[in-house]
Design an enzyme around this catalytic site. Sequence first.
Site, mmCIF file in Angstrom:
data_model
loop_
_atom_site.group_PDB
_atom_site.id
_atom_site.type_symbol
_atom_site.label_atom_id
_atom_site.label_comp_id
_atom_site.label_asym_id
_atom_site.label_seq_id
_atom_site.Cartn_x
_atom_site.Cartn_y
_atom_site.Cartn_z
ATOM 1 N N ARG A 45 1.105 -1.525 0.278
ATOM 2 C CA ARG A 45 0.103 -0.004 -0.054
ATOM 3 C C ARG A 45 0.894 0.987 0.268
ATOM 4 O O ARG A 45 2.058 1.053 0.244
ATOM 5 C CB ARG A 45 -1.435 0.331 1.045
ATOM 6 C CG ARG A 45 -1.262 -1.069 2.560
ATOM 7 C CD ARG A 45 0.127 -0.315 3.151
ATOM 8 N NE ARG A 45 0.231 1.202 3.317
ATOM 9 C CZ ARG A 45 1.640 2.273 4.063
ATOM 10 N NH1 ARG A 45 2.123 1.768 3.664
ATOM 11 N NH2 ARG A 45 0.794 3.298 4.057
ATOM 12 N N ARG A 67 -7.787 0.070 -6.354
ATOM 13 C CA ARG A 67 -7.797 0.283 -5.592
ATOM 14 C C ARG A 67 -8.245 2.096 -6.436
ATOM 15 O O ARG A 67 -7.202 2.290 -6.915
ATOM 16 C CB ARG A 67 -6.915 0.992 -4.532
ATOM 17 C CG ARG A 67 -6.653 -0.133 -3.979
ATOM 18 C CD ARG A 67 -5.694 -0.065 -2.345
ATOM 19 N NE ARG A 67 -6.007 0.533 -1.259
ATOM 20 C CZ ARG A 67 -5.418 0.774 -0.488
ATOM 21 N NH1 ARG A 67 -4.177 1.020 -0.695
ATOM 22 N NH2 ARG A 67 -6.274 2.495 0.408
ATOM 23 N N ASP A 85 -1.968 10.932 -1.918
ATOM 24 C CA ASP A 85 -2.592 9.773 -2.779
ATOM 25 C C ASP A 85 -2.538 10.562 -4.252
ATOM 26 O O ASP A 85 -2.692 9.604 -5.371
ATOM 27 C CB ASP A 85 -3.689 8.882 -1.956
ATOM 28 C CG ASP A 85 -3.383 7.805 -1.460
ATOM 29 O OD1 ASP A 85 -2.830 8.647 0.242
ATOM 30 O OD2 ASP A 85 -2.743 6.740 -1.359
ATOM 31 N N GLN A 140 -2.004 2.466 9.760
ATOM 32 C CA GLN A 140 -0.995 2.635 9.389
ATOM 33 C C GLN A 140 0.379 3.528 9.918
ATOM 34 O O GLN A 140 1.811 2.761 10.056
ATOM 35 C CB GLN A 140 -0.665 2.759 7.536
ATOM 36 C CG GLN A 140 -1.760 2.545 7.143
ATOM 37 C CD GLN A 140 -2.882 2.506 6.917
ATOM 38 O OE1 GLN A 140 -3.504 3.443 7.695
ATOM 39 N NE2 GLN A 140 -3.844 2.807 5.828
ATOM 40 N N ALA A 183 1.018 5.213 -2.236
ATOM 41 C CA ALA A 183 0.409 5.292 -3.849
ATOM 42 C C ALA A 183 2.419 5.301 -4.781
ATOM 43 O O ALA A 183 1.556 4.506 -5.367
ATOM 44 C CB ALA A 183 0.435 7.415 -3.907
HETATM 45 O O1 MRU Z 1 -4.840 3.172 2.178
HETATM 46 P P1 MRU Z 1 -2.495 3.411 2.279
HETATM 47 O O2 MRU Z 1 -2.155 2.952 3.118
HETATM 48 O O3 MRU Z 1 -2.364 3.165 1.100
HETATM 49 O O4 MRU Z 1 -2.598 5.131 1.734
HETATM 50 C C1 MRU Z 1 -1.167 5.488 2.031
HETATM 51 C C2 MRU Z 1 -1.274 7.065 2.453
HETATM 52 O O5 MRU Z 1 -2.433 7.663 3.254
HETATM 53 C C3 MRU Z 1 -0.033 7.736 2.456
HETATM 54 O O6 MRU Z 1 0.022 9.251 2.659
HETATM 55 C C4 MRU Z 1 -0.594 7.810 0.405
HETATM 56 O O7 MRU Z 1 0.184 6.983 0.133
HETATM 57 C C5 MRU Z 1 1.356 8.419 0.604
HETATM 58 S S1 MRU Z 1 3.066 7.326 0.166
HETATM 59 C C6 MRU Z 1 4.445 7.968 0.413
#
Ligand code: MRU
Length: 366
Positions: free
Chosen positions: A53, A90, A243, A202, A55
């Site tokens: 996970r 996603r 994201d 996370q 982005a």
């Molecule tokens: O749902 P996730 O864990 O994929 O969400 C991740 C985030 O919101 C991060 O802050 C974003 O992807 C930036 S990662 C460098």
Amino acid sequence: MKVGDIHYRSIWRDAATDEIRVIDQRWLPHEFRVVALDTLADFATAIRDMWVRGAPLIGATAAYGVARQMARDPSDESLATAYHVLHATRPTAINLRWALDDLKARLMPLVPADRASAALARADAICDEDVAVNRAIGGHALRLIEEIAARKGGEPVNILTHCNAGWLATVDWGTATSPIYQAAEAGIPVHVWVDETRPRNQGAQLTAWEMAGHGIPHHLIVDNAGGHLMQRGQVDMVITGTDRTTATGDVCNKIGTYLKALAARDTGVPFYVALPSSTIDWTVSDGLSEIPIEERDGREVTHVYGVRQDGQTDWVRISPEGSPGGNPAFDVTPARLVTGLVTERGIAEASAEGLLALFPERRPNR
Ligand code: MRU
């Protein structure tokens, strides 16, 4: 970055077997598991069910997914299927579409026999580029930390971050964490407030694990604590990932980011967002109305995953059986609340002009 004494990326092609391997992030911090992804279905499941996970890592994983599919069947139909299946995993992180568009544009002009090797080479390159870009982002944001450190005369710089925009969310370094690692390497005292980031935690499960693994002083805090700490002068800057950032500087990121930005504005704390340019969606100008917000399973809200007293990992329900969970996974922070966008080319004002000044090739009618 390091796990114990070993340097890992979050995704890599194994030199001996050619397997595509990822750290299966569902089990961290309690178990460190590496899995190999092979079929298109494997890659789609890994992204959709958040084995990987973040982005940038989602984009890199999709690129290898296309490459593996091309090795099986390099036809136009197969490429279209790979694009469609992976794109549907996603909806919010734009790096997914960015990587798929990039692969498609390079592969379509090639004869099918040349596609598998070209796709694999490009997926490898996307990973290497991501590492370089994140290192550059960290270098730019390091200057911000240095300025605060100089003002504080040796006191630690207190940085609040939300979700995990760390090395686990990218191929390496992270975006928001890259300057933190670089500051620590430079001997600048830093302390990180890690938002737990309900409901998937996370922050608690991944960012705290990263900080502990690299000896970065930190405290895990509940998501509701940030405003209080900012009011008391205990946060010098906020830095998050994103994201999808619009061409006008609106920032879509993990749910709860907006509330941190509001508190930061009210208390005068600078609020920075770190991002590779692959996270900018140049086709979108209004983040609130134009970005699809992922709705995830309500069980992620009603249940939490952790270690029981007997040492076994488990999911437990924390709410009445009859109470359904509502689970919007991202929110949008309007550009007016963002102090600056830290990209690989430097720090931009969060506005259309600010971004175009750094990325002039994106100016219309150039
Ligand atoms: O749902 P996730 O864990 O994929 O969400 C991740 C985030 O919101 C991060 O802050 C974003 O992807 C930036 S990662 C460098």
